[in-house]
Scaffold this active site. Sequence first.
Site, PDB file in Angstrom:
ATOM      1  CE  LYS A 190      -1.271   7.222   6.632  1.00 18.19           C
ATOM      2  NZ  LYS A 190      -0.765   6.087   6.065  1.00 18.19           N
ATOM      3  CG  ASP A 245       5.430   4.024   1.867  1.00 19.84           C
ATOM      4  OD1 ASP A 245       5.452   4.900   2.936  1.00 19.84           O
ATOM      5  OD2 ASP A 245       4.384   4.003   1.324  1.00 19.84           O
ATOM      6  CG  PHE A 254      -1.982   1.308   1.083  1.00 22.91           C
ATOM      7  CD1 PHE A 254      -3.164   1.322   0.459  1.00 22.91           C
ATOM      8  CD2 PHE A 254      -1.491   2.410   1.699  1.00 22.91           C
ATOM      9  CE1 PHE A 254      -3.916   2.229   0.169  1.00 22.91           C
ATOM     10  CE2 PHE A 254      -2.372   3.560   1.598  1.00 22.91           C
ATOM     11  CZ  PHE A 254      -3.376   3.482   0.849  1.00 22.91           C
TER      12      PHE A 254
HETATM   13  C1  LIG Z   1      -1.013   6.085   4.358  1.00 20.51           C
HETATM   14  C2  LIG Z   1       0.067   5.883   3.518  1.00 20.51           C
HETATM   15  C3  LIG Z   1       0.346   6.184   2.351  1.00 20.51           C
HETATM   16  C4  LIG Z   1      -0.325   7.276   1.594  1.00 20.51           C
HETATM   17  O1  LIG Z   1      -0.630   8.377   2.161  1.00 20.51           O
HETATM   18  P1  LIG Z   1      -1.687   9.532   1.875  1.00 20.51           P
HETATM   19  O2  LIG Z   1      -1.401  10.877   3.026  1.00 20.51           O
HETATM   20  O3  LIG Z   1      -2.848   8.809   2.280  1.00 20.51           O
HETATM   21  O4  LIG Z   1      -1.850   9.972   0.551  1.00 20.51           O
HETATM   22  C5  LIG Z   1       1.318   5.654   1.714  1.00 20.51           C
HETATM   23  N1  LIG Z   1       2.415   4.667   2.142  1.00 20.51           N
HETATM   24  C6  LIG Z   1       1.806   4.109   3.170  1.00 20.51           C
HETATM   25  C7  LIG Z   1       2.619   3.070   3.823  1.00 20.51           C
HETATM   26  C8  LIG Z   1       0.893   4.572   3.870  1.00 20.51           C
HETATM   27  O5  LIG Z   1       0.430   4.034   4.985  1.00 20.51           O
END
Ligand SMILES: *Cc1c(COP(=O)(O)O)cnc(C)c1O
Length: 404
Positions: A256, A227, A142
């Site tokens: 985040k 990520d 994700f």
């Molecule tokens: C939440 C998340 C994203 C995307 O972030 P947004 O601010 O919703 O675009 C990307 N990678 C990971 C691992 C995430 O948990």
Amino acid sequence: MSSSVIDFLAAEARFGAHNYEPVGVVLSRGEGVWVWDTEGNRYLDCLSAYSAVSQGHCHPKILAAMVEQAHRLTLTSRAFHNDQLAPFYEEIAALTGSHKVLPMNSGAEAVESAIKSVRKWGYEVKGVPDGKAEIVVCANNFHGRTLGVVGFSTDPETRTHFGPFAPGFKIIPFGDAAALEDAIAPNTVAFLVEPIQGEAGVIIPPAGYFTKVRELCTANNVMLVLDEIQTGLGRTGKLLAEQHEGIEADVTLLGKALSGGFYPVSAVLSNNEVLGTLRPGQHGSTFGGNPLACAVARAAMRVLVEEGMIENAARQGARFLEGLKDIRANTIREVRGRGLMLAVELHPEAGRARRYCEALQGKGILAKDTHEHTIRIAPPLVITSDQVEWALERFATTLTQDLS
Ligand SMILES: *Cc1c(COP(=O)(O)O)cnc(C)c1O
């Protein structure tokens, strides 16, 4: 449900795109680990907006920084300098040990920016023929919801009827270093991976995986892009999840909790080579690096360190995990977690995880189901020992019920 709550839900249903299926609670206030609904009921937030409010709801110091900056200057665009960007760069580089920083807004934008940057690095530094760059990613990843990103998702719900998608991605199983070794080809520029797969249900790779991944990437001149949008900034009990295996990514993505939930702020962090390939005019964002975002992020990073939240995540997370593992219930298939990134996977016969989340809501806990049978638990990093015990009691009574 009171009539006012029903009105809120009806208006959302009537006017909003139905791209979410929220739990039936309408929140109107938050403080620390707690949130309150419009009826005045209090809940322990065990989702933290998918780890964006790690510092706790409405943290007073981040709030003060935001209000103060909002009075002074909010947006200049990058056509001009602003006096918050340089200190933001210095502080995030000092905190994470990175050389270069690219500020963006949402997490998905950081991912897109990293993809653009490693491709450019591939063509201009590694010498990959133009248009041939390949990026290796993992199944069940994700990385957000933009078109580029959903194009290499393996979740049918995420992809179906959104194509055509961009080429240049190779998908391998998560946690399998041999698969990475096989997948790397002369035109591979990067391996993009989550340290722990969050949305997939808090999937922790085997010990030693990232040590091997780091070796393979170094040996083949492939950029390791971690990520850490969800795992980063203390969530797993370390500043960055990469530290659990003592490795360093070439590119790290944060988002985040970088703003403590006040404002969308994300960043691409890299060594000099990768972000060094971007020249004026080649990439940008109207809001990226704006003074309000920078002031909020600076305060969010400061309180994380000054208030010992990372150490607290390690300590409380260990106890939370142990407490969940001690629950003797036929409904539980597996309990997983690192720091305050936890999950309880239910046996398929136990019924849908959503039923258990609704039962938890009745007991004053907001948690979120994922993939039918998994309850994820990720409270703010400011949670206290007493609050962990309070939550564990409620998890125990809920999980020993049969809600199938
Ligand atoms: C939440 C998340 C994203 C995307 O972030 P947004 O601010 O919703 O675009 C990307 N990678 C990971 C691992 C995430 O948990």
